[in-house]
Design a protein around this motif. Structure first.
Motif, PDB file in Angstrom:
ATOM      1  N   SER A  27       0.832  -1.199   0.000  1.00  0.00           N
ATOM      2  CA  SER A  27       0.000   0.000   0.000  1.00  0.00           C
ATOM      3  C   SER A  27       0.870   1.254   0.000  1.00  0.00           C
ATOM      4  O   SER A  27       0.615   2.219  -0.738  1.00  0.00           O
ATOM      5  CB  SER A  27      -0.925  -0.007   1.223  1.00  0.00           C
ATOM      6  OG  SER A  27      -1.729   1.148   1.249  1.00  0.00           O
ATOM      7  N   ASP A  28       1.943   1.245   0.816  1.00  0.00           N
ATOM      8  CA  ASP A  28       2.874   2.380   0.836  1.00  0.00           C
ATOM      9  C   ASP A  28       3.547   2.561  -0.524  1.00  0.00           C
ATOM     10  O   ASP A  28       3.737   3.685  -0.997  1.00  0.00           O
ATOM     11  CB  ASP A  28       3.933   2.163   1.909  1.00  0.00           C
ATOM     12  CG  ASP A  28       3.380   2.304   3.323  1.00  0.00           C
ATOM     13  OD1 ASP A  28       2.257   2.834   3.473  1.00  0.00           O
ATOM     14  OD2 ASP A  28       4.056   1.868   4.273  1.00  0.00           O
TER      15      ASP A  28
ATOM     16  N   ALA B 289       2.392   1.700  -3.525  1.00  0.00           N
ATOM     17  CA  ALA B 289       1.442   2.234  -4.505  1.00  0.00           C
ATOM     18  C   ALA B 289       1.231   3.732  -4.299  1.00  0.00           C
ATOM     19  O   ALA B 289       1.132   4.496  -5.269  1.00  0.00           O
ATOM     20  CB  ALA B 289       0.112   1.479  -4.410  1.00  0.00           C
ATOM     21  N   GLN B 290       1.178   4.142  -3.044  1.00  0.00           N
ATOM     22  CA  GLN B 290       0.996   5.570  -2.761  1.00  0.00           C
ATOM     23  C   GLN B 290       2.220   6.389  -3.153  1.00  0.00           C
ATOM     24  O   GLN B 290       2.115   7.571  -3.504  1.00  0.00           O
ATOM     25  CB  GLN B 290       0.690   5.765  -1.277  1.00  0.00           C
ATOM     26  CG  GLN B 290      -0.675   5.226  -0.860  1.00  0.00           C
ATOM     27  CD  GLN B 290      -0.922   5.367   0.625  1.00  0.00           C
ATOM     28  OE1 GLN B 290      -0.426   6.289   1.250  1.00  0.00           O
ATOM     29  NE2 GLN B 290      -1.689   4.451   1.202  1.00  0.00           N
ATOM     30  N   ALA B 291       3.394   5.756  -3.091  1.00  0.00           N
ATOM     31  CA  ALA B 291       4.623   6.481  -3.425  1.00  0.00           C
ATOM     32  C   ALA B 291       4.841   6.597  -4.931  1.00  0.00           C
ATOM     33  O   ALA B 291       5.627   7.433  -5.384  1.00  0.00           O
ATOM     34  CB  ALA B 291       5.826   5.774  -2.786  1.00  0.00           C
ATOM     35  N   ARG B 292       4.161   5.776  -5.720  1.00  0.00           N
ATOM     36  CA  ARG B 292       4.344   5.797  -7.176  1.00  0.00           C
ATOM     37  C   ARG B 292       3.635   7.007  -7.792  1.00  0.00           C
ATOM     38  O   ARG B 292       2.598   7.453  -7.299  1.00  0.00           O
ATOM     39  CB  ARG B 292       3.754   4.541  -7.809  1.00  0.00           C
ATOM     40  CG  ARG B 292       4.343   3.239  -7.319  1.00  0.00           C
ATOM     41  CD  ARG B 292       5.573   2.852  -8.050  1.00  0.00           C
ATOM     42  NE  ARG B 292       5.945   1.469  -7.729  1.00  0.00           N
ATOM     43  CZ  ARG B 292       7.118   0.944  -7.965  1.00  0.00           C
ATOM     44  NH1 ARG B 292       8.060   1.675  -8.563  1.00  0.00           N
ATOM     45  NH2 ARG B 292       7.381  -0.310  -7.645  1.00  0.00           N
ATOM     46  N   ASP B 293       4.179   7.422  -8.906  1.00  0.00           N
ATOM     47  CA  ASP B 293       3.495   8.415  -9.738  1.00  0.00           C
ATOM     48  C   ASP B 293       2.531   7.657 -10.646  1.00  0.00           C
ATOM     49  O   ASP B 293       2.946   6.863 -11.495  1.00  0.00           O
ATOM     50  CB  ASP B 293       4.502   9.202 -10.573  1.00  0.00           C
ATOM     51  CG  ASP B 293       3.848  10.346 -11.330  1.00  0.00           C
ATOM     52  OD1 ASP B 293       2.961  10.062 -12.164  1.00  0.00           O
ATOM     53  OD2 ASP B 293       4.228  11.506 -11.097  1.00  0.00           O
ATOM     54  N   ARG B 294       1.245   7.879 -10.440  1.00  0.00           N
ATOM     55  CA  ARG B 294       0.196   7.114 -11.141  1.00  0.00           C
ATOM     56  C   ARG B 294       0.312   7.214 -12.667  1.00  0.00           C
ATOM     57  O   ARG B 294      -0.068   6.293 -13.389  1.00  0.00           O
ATOM     58  CB  ARG B 294      -1.170   7.627 -10.664  1.00  0.00           C
ATOM     59  CG  ARG B 294      -2.368   7.187 -11.471  1.00  0.00           C
ATOM     60  CD  ARG B 294      -2.707   5.728 -11.242  1.00  0.00           C
ATOM     61  NE  ARG B 294      -3.940   5.388 -11.892  1.00  0.00           N
ATOM     62  CZ  ARG B 294      -4.079   5.210 -13.205  1.00  0.00           C
ATOM     63  NH1 ARG B 294      -3.057   5.358 -14.007  1.00  0.00           N
ATOM     64  NH2 ARG B 294      -5.264   4.882 -13.707  1.00  0.00           N
TER      65      ARG B 294
ATOM     66  N   TRP C 153       2.786   0.879 -10.800  1.00  0.00           N
ATOM     67  CA  TRP C 153       1.685   1.167  -9.869  1.00  0.00           C
ATOM     68  C   TRP C 153       0.619   0.078  -9.958  1.00  0.00           C
ATOM     69  O   TRP C 153       0.113  -0.407  -8.936  1.00  0.00           O
ATOM     70  CB  TRP C 153       1.088   2.525 -10.213  1.00  0.00           C
ATOM     71  CG  TRP C 153      -0.103   2.917  -9.385  1.00  0.00           C
ATOM     72  CD1 TRP C 153      -0.097   3.481  -8.155  1.00  0.00           C
ATOM     73  CD2 TRP C 153      -1.486   2.765  -9.749  1.00  0.00           C
ATOM     74  NE1 TRP C 153      -1.379   3.697  -7.707  1.00  0.00           N
ATOM     75  CE2 TRP C 153      -2.260   3.268  -8.666  1.00  0.00           C
ATOM     76  CE3 TRP C 153      -2.138   2.266 -10.871  1.00  0.00           C
ATOM     77  CZ2 TRP C 153      -3.655   3.272  -8.685  1.00  0.00           C
ATOM     78  CZ3 TRP C 153      -3.532   2.266 -10.890  1.00  0.00           C
ATOM     79  CH2 TRP C 153      -4.272   2.760  -9.810  1.00  0.00           C
TER      80      TRP C 153
ATOM     81  N   ASP D 271       1.807  -3.055  -8.292  1.00  0.00           N
ATOM     82  CA  ASP D 271       1.680  -2.935  -6.835  1.00  0.00           C
ATOM     83  C   ASP D 271       0.237  -3.143  -6.386  1.00  0.00           C
ATOM     84  O   ASP D 271      -0.023  -3.803  -5.369  1.00  0.00           O
ATOM     85  CB  ASP D 271       2.148  -1.551  -6.375  1.00  0.00           C
ATOM     86  CG  ASP D 271       3.650  -1.358  -6.522  1.00  0.00           C
ATOM     87  OD1 ASP D 271       4.373  -2.363  -6.571  1.00  0.00           O
ATOM     88  OD2 ASP D 271       4.084  -0.193  -6.603  1.00  0.00           O
ATOM     89  N   GLN D 272      -0.705  -2.586  -7.144  1.00  0.00           N
ATOM     90  CA  GLN D 272      -2.124  -2.757  -6.801  1.00  0.00           C
ATOM     91  C   GLN D 272      -2.532  -4.224  -6.903  1.00  0.00           C
ATOM     92  O   GLN D 272      -3.245  -4.752  -6.032  1.00  0.00           O
ATOM     93  CB  GLN D 272      -2.998  -1.898  -7.715  1.00  0.00           C
ATOM     94  CG  GLN D 272      -2.866  -0.395  -7.503  1.00  0.00           C
ATOM     95  CD  GLN D 272      -3.540   0.084  -6.221  1.00  0.00           C
ATOM     96  OE1 GLN D 272      -4.103  -0.706  -5.459  1.00  0.00           O
ATOM     97  NE2 GLN D 272      -3.489   1.388  -5.976  1.00  0.00           N
TER      98      GLN D 272
END
Length: 634
Positions: A327-328, A330-335, A342, A345-346
């Motif tokens: 979860s961390d 995915a949040q750190a990636r640039d979508r 990303w 990770d999801q």
């Protein structure tokens, strides 16, 4: 220090402890030394057993009335620097435990110099004899220790490697000795097959750990060479070369630190210390978060994968830790700029949450659905068809699990997701994935069918039979047996609605599954399939097939060999309730035995009710209570 030197020094510690020279504060460490001296390194944390051995030796010492002999023993062993020779060629082939104990004592006695007086030598031998006997016969140390187990533990770690290489032929006590090394909890409750499978897994982890340690040795040697080169460059006043070499040294030291952390974490996971392993992995990643984002992302992925893979095999916090890390990430990636990473990770987050959800957390299942649907925003059929289909299949599994818990809408969405995956998972292009998805689709349809949708039930049968075109017994025996069992369940439900041909086909399917799902190889699955077979036979028996009733009882009794109340209480209760229904049918089928069958039915349902809690299992408790009340008036 060699194993022989260690044993020799611990032998000295035993005798010194016997004189009380070590002091009360050293009781625990000396106790551990007792075990090490007789080769029970596996049990060095067993304080009570160790102290029992020390006490035994101390009591024997109190019987001595010769201070001069005691002084000689003390002086002799304190000065002793000789090694204990413990090689296979030095040992006899003892045929009983007493002979084996004596053989060990004889070898340990080589620590005593030949000039030692006879009285002192005799006393030292008695000390060691009692230490060995006390350790061997203390229950906390081991359930049963056979000669070959004692010998394999006593020599060195290489003996463990040899045992790991020959698990297929290892006896029960060898398996349990290895399980103690790896700290496998409640190993005595596992069957030989289950314990071998667990040890096979640990052996693979152990060998990987050995390779990692060896690689660290190579890295360290290379670092030493770089430092020597830098020193030489300093001596030559070649400061450009010094800078170049120190840049390499800096990078190498960072790599060594990272690899050391990974190796330490793997060792902690081998010991199943999941939180400690997580902390080590995250510390390694955090060390470079500000200076090297790409390396931080890589190490976070490594941490998540290690914890996820461990969590698949063990209960505990590892899987939840993996989900939190993903979860961390995915949040750190640039979508936008890191869209595919990303999405990966999801998807991986969905896998971790799905596992947590399958273990009971509905919230985790719903979060898994959210994660998979997020991944599908990037993993489209046009752009990434194979990844899209895999994620659709994963989404279907999360939805189906929710559906099995009562969410009909989720169940129908699962069917939609599986059918979407089959647009890419075709038999020609991806036969194994096609068959797996067909089996998953069949399970979702069967659940819908069990809730009244006959069309879905027949579609489930079609899906399972499609899967069996690839899940053959020769090519994929375990999957074949699983699919046969699933097919049997769908056919049995159809049979319960009046299709007797389907019911007899269900019996055939369950019996086919049992050709692979044997008690030795797959005991839990074997018991489950025996129970399923009993249910199909019970329905046939309720329609007049008296032989099927007796066969059903046989199947249920077989299931109860594994589904015991201690090991699997709910499964045990369900099988006992099924037996009650079977005995009830036998009252009419075999009137001459009605008294016996009525008593058996009442006893079986009474057993089930001891497990079915009215608050936590109201549905099962109410059903069994109605059966109990019905049987009471017969």
């Amino acid at each position: 220090m060699s194993d022989q030197q260690t044993i020799a020094e611990h032998g000295v510690a035993i005798t010194l402890a016997a004189f009380g020279l070590a002091g009360a504060a050293a009781t625990v460490s000396v106790s551990c030394a007792v075990l090490a001296a007789v080769g029970f390194q596996s049990f060095r944390d067993s304080r009570k057993a160790c102290e029992t051995a020390v006490t035994t030796v101390l009591n024997k010492m109190k019987a001595s009335e010769s201070p001069a002999v005691l002084a000689e023993v003390r002086q002799t062993l304190t000065k002793s620097g000789r090694q204990v020779t413990l090689g296979p060629g030095d040992m006899p082939e003892p045929r009983d435990r007493e002979t084996l104990d004596a053989a060990f004592v004889t070898q340990i006695m080589t620590v005593v110099p030949p000039e030692t007086g006879p009285d002192a030598t005799a006393l030292i031998r008695v000390l060691f004899q009692h230490a060995v006997a006390a350790c061997r016969y203390t229950p906390e140390i081991h359930r049963v220790i056979e000669q070959d187990v004692l010998w394999s533990i006593f020599t060195d770690v290489r003996a463990m490697r040899r045992s790991l290489d020959s698990l297929a032929t290892a006896n029960r006590d060898q398996l349990e000795a290895l399980a103690a090394r790896f700290q496998i909890e409640r190993a005595w409750t596992l069957t030989d097959t289950q314990l071998r499978a667990e040890l096979d897994d640990r052996a693979a982890e152990y060998e990987a750990l050995r390779r990692q340690v060896a690689a660290l040795d190579d890295r360290t040697a290379g670092l030493a060479n770089l430092k020597a080169g830098a020193q030489d460059a300093v001596d030559r006043l070649d400061f450009e070369e010094v800078e170049t070499l120190f840049a390499h040294i800096h990078a190498t030291e960072r790599a060594i630190a990272t690899e050391t952390a990974m190796t330490r974490a793997d060792n902690l996971l081998l010991l199943d210390r999941q939180d400690a392993a997580r902390d080590v992995l995250l510390d390694a990643a955090d060390a470079c978060r500000r200076t090297d984002r790409d390396e931080w992302l890589r190490l976070m992925q490594v941490a998540a994968k290690r914890l996820h893979d461990h969590g698949l095999k063990r209960s505990g916090p590892a899987m939840a830790s993996a989900a939190a890390i993903l979860s961390d990430l995915a949040q750190a990636r640039d979508r936008v700029r890191e869209a595919q990473a990303w999405a990966a990770d999801q998807n991986n987050l969905g896998l971790a949450l799905l596992t947590l959800g399958e273990r009971g957390a509905d919230t985790a299942l719903r979060d898994a659905v959210t994660a998979y649907r997020a991944a599908l925003q990037v993993r489209t059929r046009d752009a990434l068809p194979v990844a899209w289909a895999a994620t659709q299949n994963n989404l279907g599994t999360a939805l189906a699990t929710l559906g099995e818990r009562g969410d009909d809408a989720a169940l129908r969405d699962a069917v939609t997701a599986y059918r979407a995956a089959l647009q890419v998972h075709t038999r020609d292009a991806l036969p194994v994935q096609w068959a797996t998805t067909q089996n998953n689709l069949g399970n979702a349809l069967r659940t819908l069918g069990e809730r009244g949708d006959d069309t879905a039930l027949r579609d489930a049968v079609t899906a399972f039979r499609a899967a069996l075109q690839v899940h053959t017994r020769d090519a994929l025996p375990v999957q074949w047996a699983m699919t046969q069992n699933n097919l049997g369940n769908a056919l049995r439900t159809l049979g319960e609605r009046g299709d007797e041909t389907a019911l007899r086909d269900a019996v055939t399917a369950f019996r086919a599954a049992l050709q692979v799902r044997t008690r030795d190889a797959l005991p839990v699955q074997w018991a489950m399939t025996q129970n399923n077979l009993g249910n199909a036979l019970l329905t046939l028996g309720q329609r007049g097939d008296d032989t099927a009733l007796r066969d059903a009882v046989t199947a249920y009794r077989a299931a109860l060999q594994v589904r015991t109340r201690d090991a699997l209480p709910v499964d045990w209760a369900m099988t006992r309730e099924n037996m009650a229904l079977c005995f009830e049918a036998m009252i009419t089928a075999f009137p001459e035995e009605s008294t016996e069958h009525l008593a058996a039915a009442r006893a079986a349902v009474a057993d089930a009710l001891t497990v079915y809690d009215p608050e936590t299992m109201p549905y099962y408790h109410e059903g069994a209570s109605r059966l109990r009340d019905h049987l009471a008036v017969l």
